[in-house]
Scaffold this active site. Structure first.
Site, mmCIF file in Angstrom:
data_model
loop_
_atom_site.group_PDB
_atom_site.id
_atom_site.type_symbol
_atom_site.label_atom_id
_atom_site.label_comp_id
_atom_site.label_asym_id
_atom_site.label_seq_id
_atom_site.Cartn_x
_atom_site.Cartn_y
_atom_site.Cartn_z
ATOM 1 N N GLU A 282 -21.227 35.874 17.620
ATOM 2 C CA GLU A 282 -20.801 36.440 16.343
ATOM 3 C C GLU A 282 -19.659 35.616 15.718
ATOM 4 O O GLU A 282 -18.634 36.158 15.298
ATOM 5 C CB GLU A 282 -20.394 37.908 16.528
ATOM 6 C CG GLU A 282 -21.530 38.725 17.108
ATOM 7 C CD GLU A 282 -21.272 40.218 17.186
ATOM 8 O OE1 GLU A 282 -20.125 40.634 17.381
ATOM 9 O OE2 GLU A 282 -22.253 40.969 17.036
ATOM 10 N N LYS A 356 -23.726 43.595 28.723
ATOM 11 C CA LYS A 356 -23.853 44.910 28.063
ATOM 12 C C LYS A 356 -25.044 45.657 28.662
ATOM 13 O O LYS A 356 -26.033 45.036 29.042
ATOM 14 C CB LYS A 356 -24.068 44.736 26.560
ATOM 15 C CG LYS A 356 -22.795 44.360 25.808
ATOM 16 C CD LYS A 356 -22.936 44.554 24.303
ATOM 17 C CE LYS A 356 -21.658 44.094 23.604
ATOM 18 N NZ LYS A 356 -21.641 44.310 22.165
ATOM 19 N N ASP A 361 -27.202 46.261 21.523
ATOM 20 C CA ASP A 361 -25.768 46.493 21.311
ATOM 21 C C ASP A 361 -25.426 47.983 21.289
ATOM 22 O O ASP A 361 -25.246 48.552 20.214
ATOM 23 C CB ASP A 361 -25.344 45.830 19.991
ATOM 24 C CG ASP A 361 -23.832 45.809 19.812
ATOM 25 O OD1 ASP A 361 -23.123 46.099 20.781
ATOM 26 O OD2 ASP A 361 -23.378 45.508 18.698
ATOM 27 N N GLU A 383 -21.247 46.295 31.308
ATOM 28 C CA GLU A 383 -20.367 46.700 30.194
ATOM 29 C C GLU A 383 -21.015 47.845 29.423
ATOM 30 O O GLU A 383 -22.136 47.718 28.935
ATOM 31 C CB GLU A 383 -20.125 45.512 29.247
ATOM 32 C CG GLU A 383 -19.289 45.880 28.027
ATOM 33 C CD GLU A 383 -19.023 44.701 27.067
ATOM 34 O OE1 GLU A 383 -19.126 43.533 27.478
ATOM 35 O OE2 GLU A 383 -18.725 44.966 25.890
ATOM 36 N N GLU A 389 -19.259 53.664 18.799
ATOM 37 C CA GLU A 389 -19.608 52.899 17.598
ATOM 38 C C GLU A 389 -20.929 53.348 16.968
ATOM 39 O O GLU A 389 -21.016 53.534 15.755
ATOM 40 C CB GLU A 389 -19.665 51.411 17.969
ATOM 41 C CG GLU A 389 -20.077 50.525 16.817
ATOM 42 C CD GLU A 389 -20.049 49.043 17.187
ATOM 43 O OE1 GLU A 389 -19.687 48.694 18.319
ATOM 44 O OE2 GLU A 389 -20.411 48.240 16.313
HETATM 45 C C1 GCV Z 1 -15.855 43.081 19.246
HETATM 46 C C2 GCV Z 1 -20.728 44.637 18.160
HETATM 47 C C3 GCV Z 1 -19.605 45.235 17.373
HETATM 48 C C4 GCV Z 1 -18.490 44.225 17.176
HETATM 49 C C5 GCV Z 1 -18.033 43.735 18.554
HETATM 50 C C6 GCV Z 1 -19.245 43.132 19.257
HETATM 51 C C7 GCV Z 1 -18.928 42.679 20.661
HETATM 52 O O1 GCV Z 1 -21.388 43.670 17.419
HETATM 53 O O2 GCV Z 1 -20.078 45.702 16.169
HETATM 54 O O3 GCV Z 1 -17.449 44.862 16.504
HETATM 55 O O4 GCV Z 1 -16.990 42.823 18.457
HETATM 56 O O5 GCV Z 1 -20.252 44.090 19.358
HETATM 57 O O6 GCV Z 1 -19.267 43.401 21.590
HETATM 58 O O7 GCV Z 1 -18.360 41.626 20.836
#
Ligand code: GCV
Length: 674
Positions: A282, A356, A361, A383, A389
């Site tokens: 990202e 993760k 996500d 994780e 979120e």
């Molecule tokens: C910390 C998702 C979230 C982001 C986060 C990312 C990550 O995309 O929306 O805010 O960034 O995960 O786990 O790194």
């Protein structure tokens, strides 16, 4: 106000007094070793915690006596805290009561502290300590929190106010920091990362002389509670902080810069556990920029930190976030496995991969990442995210521990036995030592810590579960209710029902059959069916007028074959694919009949109506608690439930209307769809 102490808000407990008061005697004997050392400090913390809890819960004062190298076996009554060689596993403990003598033994100070908090839990829940004899060994060596706190005080995906670690680019160390350490230790957390994995701007400077002295104080506050401080790191620090032209892991100047930096860091912060790194993800920098792979990138840091015993925790959340929605071949779900599985065995021994739970996500439902079970020679951390979120942002109640249990119990088929995710991350499958669990934290500076008072159950539950993965979600919820709200059976009954059904209810009015991402872009709260459909993020549901879902079978993106047999075939075959995930793996017609006998479209309509009516029932039930829990807390929770209802209606109406308009198929029960 009482919520400032969450589950450690000790109240006089008459029931516990009647059963336990005379069993504990008047004294705590603490056996410490000679000289000042960390183990002694933690044992002293343990003794003070126990003294406070006994004072408050049993309304009785106990004195603390320190004994150096002395045998206290001759004690006839009281409580003994001491280290012993009998228990071999770090952090394990033994609590035993015999005829008025209660001993808490462990092979390290942290184990003694955990034994004390175990005892305190029993006192709060009014369990009888008579002839108690319990040995607890943690399942996971690492039990971490990841805070996504920024140096300006904001929190990425934070739903409970501002950071209590940072304000205006300074570190805060105050009563809340102490309470945090105490709360976390009380549920077995032994490591924490205080800054956001997106390390930008001033956060890069955390590893510079401006912050060392504050970080050192903070690490000592944590260390007294057995918690190791970690930091997130900017992979481009050699450029952003060091002024070099590159961060290439093979560049000799870069290598020398990191060696020097680690030496400097550890001179000032000898207790630092290491670093968490989000690289090539990202927009964050990483080794890909220089044509190097993820192992080459991680090993650069691992080599530099090795002389100081530090660990590099390297995230596997690496995917192409510049995808073209017209491209049906690239599948974000495949990315983690495609990048990391071929590198098994190439990471140095002080690198741990943090994976993760799912391949996308933190959606309300997604399958377990196929990376679990694919990397026998690589240390791994699971994780999860208790910051809600995608699960209601701590405005909706959503108790996540049942979902985490499903993830931990998932059989990967990576071996004949001991092949569950819980076996892999605990080290049972492959004998690894640096492994465990991490969660994105849900705390902030709100009075009640977690925004929604009921979200405290996720913080508590994560800690308890990461220590003991075989506890049930229900048992954890009960404990949390009793410790937070007291022992009123009606309160327990109602809150337990709400918590235990909350994830399923949330799933019903948001995400049908494994489809995620139908949320408002950026902030991710509230419905927007096409919010991520034509974007660059690789997050598509592919709905048209005939059907919905992503074909991830070998005829589609081929993602199903990242799993081992029998999971690969189970997901690829529509007959055996679990229905809760069917649209994650298959593109189906709206008229396709599910095993329940309902069509896909009818399932969407029904679950959305059910979800809303379940929230209505929750509110009715919750209202029965007026007068039984603190009024301020009652009103706060009610307020959130009412917002949840309004939001659930919005979800129901937008989702049902969208799919009605797309498909042209009416609800067979003739309910209102707009
Ligand atoms: C910390 C998702 C979230 C982001 C986060 C990312 C990550 O995309 O929306 O805010 O960034 O995960 O786990 O790194």
């Amino acid at each position: 106000m009482s919520f400032e102490k969450m589950w450690l808000n000790y109240q006089k407990n008459e029931k516990s007094q009647v059963i336990n008061r005379f069993m504990l005697g008047q004294s705590i004997y603490v056996c410490i070793s000679e000289g000042e050392n960390q183990e002694n400090r933690v044992i002293r913390t343990a003794a003070k915690e126990l003294q406070e809890a006994i004072g408050d819960i049993l309304d009785t004062h106990v004195d603390i006596y320190e004994k150096i190298h002395e045998s206290v076996d001759e004690c006839l009554e009281g409580i003994i805290l001491r280290r012993t060689d009998v228990l071999k596993t770090p952090d394990a403990y033994h609590v035993k009561e015999r005829d008025g003598l209660l001993s808490i033994e462990a092979n390290n100070g942290r184990g003694v502290l955990y034994g004390v908090f175990d005892l305190i839990r029993r006192l709060q829940c009014a369990s009888n300590l008579k002839r108690l004899d319990v040995i607890e060994t943690p399942d996971n060596p690492l039990r971490m929190l990841n805070h996504w706190d920024n140096m300006d005080g904001s929190i990425e995906r934070g739903y409970s106010g501002q950071s209590f670690f940072f304000k205006n680019h300074e570190l805060c160390i105050n009563d809340r920091t102490h309470m945090y350490a105490k709360l976390m230790a009380s549920v077995g957390i032994n490591a924490t990362v205080i800054n956001n994995v997106n390390v930008k701007d001033s956060a890069t400077e955390l590893i510079s002389s401006r912050y060392y002295k504050y970080l050192q104080v903070l690490s000592e506050v944590f260390a007294d509670y057995g918690i190791t401080l970690y930091l997130s790191l900017n992979y481009a620090a050699p450029i952003d902080l060091g002024g070099l032209a590159s961060a290439d892991p093979f560049d000799s100047e870069v290598i020398a810069w990191w060696e020097q930096k680690m030496q400097e860091i550890y001179t000032h912060l000898p207790h630092l556990g290491g670093f968490l790194v989000k690289a090539d993800s990202e927009g964050r920098p990483g080794p890909f920029t220089y044509g190097r792979n993820q192992a080459e990138g991680a090993n650069l840091l691992a080599r530099a930190i090795k002389p100081y015993g530090g660990t590099i925790i390297w995230r596997c959340f690496v995917y192409n976030c510049q995808q073209d929605w017209r491209d049906y071949n690239t599948d974000r779900a495949r990315a983690g496995y495609d990048y990391f599985a071929p590198l098994d065995g190439e990471f140095l021994e002080n690198v741990v991969l943090q994976i993760k739970n799912g391949p996308m996500d933190f959606q309300v439902r997604e399958p377990v990442s196929p990376l679990f079970g694919a990397m026998e020679h690589t240390q791994q951390i699971l994780e999860v995210q208790i910051a809600q979120e995608y699960t209601g942002q701590q405005r909706h109640v959503c108790y996540l521990i049942p979902m985490f249990k499903e993830i931990l119990d998932f059989k990967t088929y990576c071996g004949q036995d001991e092949d569950r995710v819980s076996d892999i991350v605990s080290g049972r499958s492959y004998g690894q030592k640096l492994c465990g669990m991490a969660t994105v934290a849900n705390t902030g500076n709100d009075t009640n810590w977690t925004g929604h008072d009921l979200a405290g159950a996720n913080l508590y539950g994560y800690g308890r579960l990461s220590f003991n993965t075989s506890l049930s979600a229900e048992a954890i919820a009960k404990e949390w209710i009793q410790r937070t709200f007291g022992l009123d059976p009606e309160v327990e009954h109602i809150l337990l029902n709400i918590l235990m059904q909350s994830h399923s209810t949330y799933e019903k009015y948001t995400s049908p059959l494994g489809i995620g991402w139908m949320v408002e872009p950026n902030h991710h709260y509230g419905p927007n069916v096409d919010g991520y459909e034509y974007s660059r993020w690789g997050t598509y549901h592919r709905a048209d007028h005939l059907g919905i879902g992503v074909d991830r079978t070998p005829q589609g993106t081929g993602y199903t074959h990242q799993y081992k047999e029998h999971n690969a075939s189970m997901y690829a075959d529509l007959e055996s694919c679990p229905e809760a995930l069917v649209l994650f793996f298959h593109h189906l017609k709206y008229t396709h009949e599910l095993k329940t006998g309902k069509t896909v479209i009818q399932h969407i309509y029904d679950t959305h109506f059910e979800g809303v009516s379940e929230v209505e029932t929750m509110i009715q039930e919750f209202k029965r608690l007026q007068g039984r829990i603190e009024q301020q807390v009652y009103l706060r929770i009610l307020d959130r439930l009412e917002e949840q209802l309004e939001s659930a209606r919005e979800w129901r109406d937008q989702i049902n209307t969208y799919f009605y308009r797309k498909s042209g198929i009416s609800d067979k029960h003739g309910r209102q769809i707009f």
